[in-house]
Design a protein around this motif. Structure first.
Motif, PDB file in Angstrom:
ATOM      1  N   PHE A  61       0.822  -1.214   0.000  1.00 16.63           N
ATOM      2  CA  PHE A  61       0.000   0.000   0.000  1.00 16.63           C
ATOM      3  C   PHE A  61       0.857   1.267   0.000  1.00 16.63           C
ATOM      4  CE2 PHE A  61      -4.346  -1.586   1.019  1.00 16.63           C
ATOM      5  CZ  PHE A  61      -4.051  -2.917   1.203  1.00 16.63           C
ATOM      6  N   TYR A  87      -1.833  -1.610  -4.170  1.00 18.09           N
ATOM      7  CA  TYR A  87      -3.056  -0.803  -4.024  1.00 18.09           C
ATOM      8  C   TYR A  87      -2.703   0.539  -3.401  1.00 18.09           C
ATOM      9  CZ  TYR A  87      -8.046   0.070  -3.120  1.00 18.09           C
ATOM     10  OH  TYR A  87      -9.325   0.592  -3.117  1.00 18.09           O
ATOM     11  N   GLN A  88      -3.635   1.478  -3.519  1.00 22.85           N
ATOM     12  CA  GLN A  88      -3.429   2.841  -3.008  1.00 22.85           C
ATOM     13  C   GLN A  88      -2.074   3.361  -3.505  1.00 22.85           C
ATOM     14  OE1 GLN A  88      -4.518   2.800   1.244  1.00 22.85           O
ATOM     15  NE2 GLN A  88      -6.588   3.281   0.585  1.00 22.85           N
ATOM     16  N   ARG A 131      -5.708   6.923 -11.039  1.00 25.83           N
ATOM     17  CA  ARG A 131      -5.826   8.101 -10.181  1.00 25.83           C
ATOM     18  C   ARG A 131      -4.457   8.713  -9.871  1.00 25.83           C
ATOM     19  NH1 ARG A 131      -9.538   9.697  -6.283  1.00 25.83           N
ATOM     20  NH2 ARG A 131     -10.911   7.923  -6.317  1.00 25.83           N
ATOM     21  N   ARG A 132      -3.422   7.865  -9.842  1.00 24.34           N
ATOM     22  CA  ARG A 132      -2.087   8.309  -9.452  1.00 24.34           C
ATOM     23  C   ARG A 132      -1.119   8.405 -10.638  1.00 24.34           C
ATOM     24  NH1 ARG A 132      -4.588   5.602  -5.469  1.00 24.34           N
ATOM     25  NH2 ARG A 132      -4.363   6.309  -3.331  1.00 24.34           N
ATOM     26  N   LEU A 150      -9.842  -4.860  -8.084  1.00 31.90           N
ATOM     27  CA  LEU A 150      -9.756  -5.296  -6.688  1.00 31.90           C
ATOM     28  C   LEU A 150     -10.192  -6.744  -6.486  1.00 31.90           C
ATOM     29  CD1 LEU A 150     -11.049  -2.221  -4.682  1.00 31.90           C
ATOM     30  CD2 LEU A 150      -8.913  -3.447  -4.260  1.00 31.90           C
ATOM     31  N   LEU A 169      -7.419  -8.955  -5.594  1.00 28.99           N
ATOM     32  CA  LEU A 169      -6.973  -8.978  -4.191  1.00 28.99           C
ATOM     33  C   LEU A 169      -7.797 -10.010  -3.420  1.00 28.99           C
ATOM     34  CD1 LEU A 169      -5.417  -7.861  -1.717  1.00 28.99           C
ATOM     35  CD2 LEU A 169      -7.165  -6.084  -1.540  1.00 28.99           C
ATOM     36  N   PHE A 205       1.343  -4.491   3.641  1.00 23.13           N
ATOM     37  CA  PHE A 205       2.411  -3.581   4.047  1.00 23.13           C
ATOM     38  C   PHE A 205       2.054  -2.175   3.592  1.00 23.13           C
ATOM     39  CE2 PHE A 205       4.360  -7.703   3.866  1.00 23.13           C
ATOM     40  CZ  PHE A 205       5.260  -7.713   4.928  1.00 23.13           C
ATOM     41  N   GLY A 206       2.199  -1.221   4.503  1.00 15.16           N
ATOM     42  CA  GLY A 206       1.916   0.156   4.128  1.00 15.16           C
ATOM     43  C   GLY A 206       2.369   1.106   5.212  1.00 15.16           C
ATOM     44  N   GLY A 207       2.147   2.365   4.996  1.00 14.98           N
ATOM     45  CA  GLY A 207       2.511   3.382   5.983  1.00 14.98           C
ATOM     46  C   GLY A 207       4.007   3.602   6.004  1.00 14.98           C
ATOM     47  N   ASP A 208       4.540   3.877   7.194  1.00 15.25           N
ATOM     48  CA  ASP A 208       5.947   4.266   7.323  1.00 15.25           C
ATOM     49  C   ASP A 208       6.871   3.065   7.157  1.00 15.25           C
ATOM     50  OD1 ASP A 208       4.909   6.704   7.771  1.00 15.25           O
ATOM     51  OD2 ASP A 208       5.267   6.715   9.931  1.00 15.25           O
TER      52      ASP A 208
END
Lengths: 130, 98, 119
Positions: free
Chosen positions: A8, A39-40, A83-84, A111, A114, A127-130
């Motif tokens: 993510f 994703y994202q 979108r990105r 999706l 997934l 897995f995502g974020g920091d």
């Protein structure tokens, strides 16, 4: 055991590298990866347009090499990618955009991929974020 | 079914760790990685909170993130990636707090 | 038997596509008839606040998609009571019929599902 791994975060986030090292350790341990799903902001981890300074660890390049070497099923969510601004040749032509930054080995899909991977796998690990 | 919760955000200025501790089940594990290992900083408030939850053998941290941040903690089981993979299989599911 | 998936949505609605993209996971799974639950936690409960006008910040209304959840077969909807209370949102004012759970019930909820995604 079978893993579905979802990413993510973009290649410059520590969690994208962490996902890569987890995936490598899973294969090294004799496990199977049924699918990688991006994703994202994770769609940026698949971008072929990332230029990493030469003395830094190039996470997107390592993802590409890893997917290619092991012939993994690697899916980038199409809605999140559009979108990105992460486009393969087909989508760039469809929306008349100049840049193509999602060359092989990635597939653009929805999706449902997934969910299918999560159903097939023994573990879904995100897995995502920091 | 037991859950391995995975947190990677610093506990300072972010409520993932406190939310996670509120709903952590008695058989659940907690793996700290990335900036979340700052929760193990000696003398810090998050460490006191963690210790109050008596997680002991259920509290893990990614060794590379401890080393990168010069955090020495005997309150945690340091794991490498093969051990992370093993943990994800030991617990019935993995809940990453993205 | 299909594996059940609990989606925990922690993001406020108008801070970017995150809340919508969490919802999209639920809607996509519902379309495949998978056993899904959705829990609103932390700032995610702001998605349930009544009377929001996202058009003022040129965003599409999430409420329509949220209300579509039961139609997509996502009938297990929950909100964390402590998150609502902390944010001053009365449980009886919410824009979606959710079951409000205390912390002990949240732990039991997570335990019950085969897989969990928190975003």
């Amino acid at each position: 055991m079978k893993f579905a791994i979802a990413v993510f975060s973009p290649g410059h986030a520590p969690s994208s590298r962490r996902a890569l090292l987890f995936a490598q350790a899973a294969l090294a341990g004799g496990h199977e990866i049924v699918r990688l799903f991006f994703y994202q902001d994770g769609v940026h981890s698949a971008s072929g347009n990332i230029v990493t300074p030469q003395d830094e660890f190039d996470v997107p390049a390592h993802w590409r090499a890893f997917v290619t070497e092991h012939a993994l099923d690697a899916v980038v969510c199409i809605a999140a990618a559009l979108r990105r601004g992460v486009l393969n040749e087909e989508e760039a032509a469809r929306y008349q955009r100049n840049a193509v930054n999602l060359p092989a080995p990635w597939d653009l899909s929805g999706l449902g991929q997934l969910h299918e991977a999560a159903q097939t796998a023994d573990r879904l690990v995100c897995f995502g974020g920091d | 079914m037991s859950t391995l919760h995975v947190i990677s955000h610093s506990p300072f200025g972010d409520n993932r760790l406190s939310s996670c501790l509120c709903l952590l089940g008695p058989n659940d594990g907690l793996l700290l990685c990335g900036d979340a290992v700052y929760a193990l900083q000696p003398g810090s408030e998050p460490l006191k909170t963690l210790q109050a939850h008596n997680l002991e053998q259920r509290l893990f941290a990614l060794a590379e993130d401890l080393q990168a941040r010069a955090i020495n903690s005997d309150a945690v089981n340091a794991v490498d990636y093969p051990a992370f993979v093993a943990l994800s299989l030991h617990y019935d599911k993995v809940n990453s707090w993205l | 038997m299909a594996k059940s998936l609990l989606i925990i949505s922690r993001q406020a609605p108008w801070a970017g596509p995150s809340a919508r993209e969490a919802l999209d996971i639920a809607l996509a799974g519902g379309a495949f008839d998978l056993p899904l639950g959705m829990l609103f936690l932390d700032d995610g409960v702001f998605q349930l606040a009544p009377g929001q006008q996202p058009g003022q910040v040129q965003q599409k209304n999430l409420a329509a998609n949220l209300q579509a959840l039961p139609m997509f077969g996502v009938e297990e909807l929950f909100a964390a009571g402590s998150s609502l209370q902390e944010r001053g949102l009365p449980a009886d004012s919410l824009s979606l019929p959710v079951k409000v759970l205390d912390d002990a019930a949240l732990a039991a909820l997570i335990e019950r599902f085969d897989q969990v995604v928190t975003l």
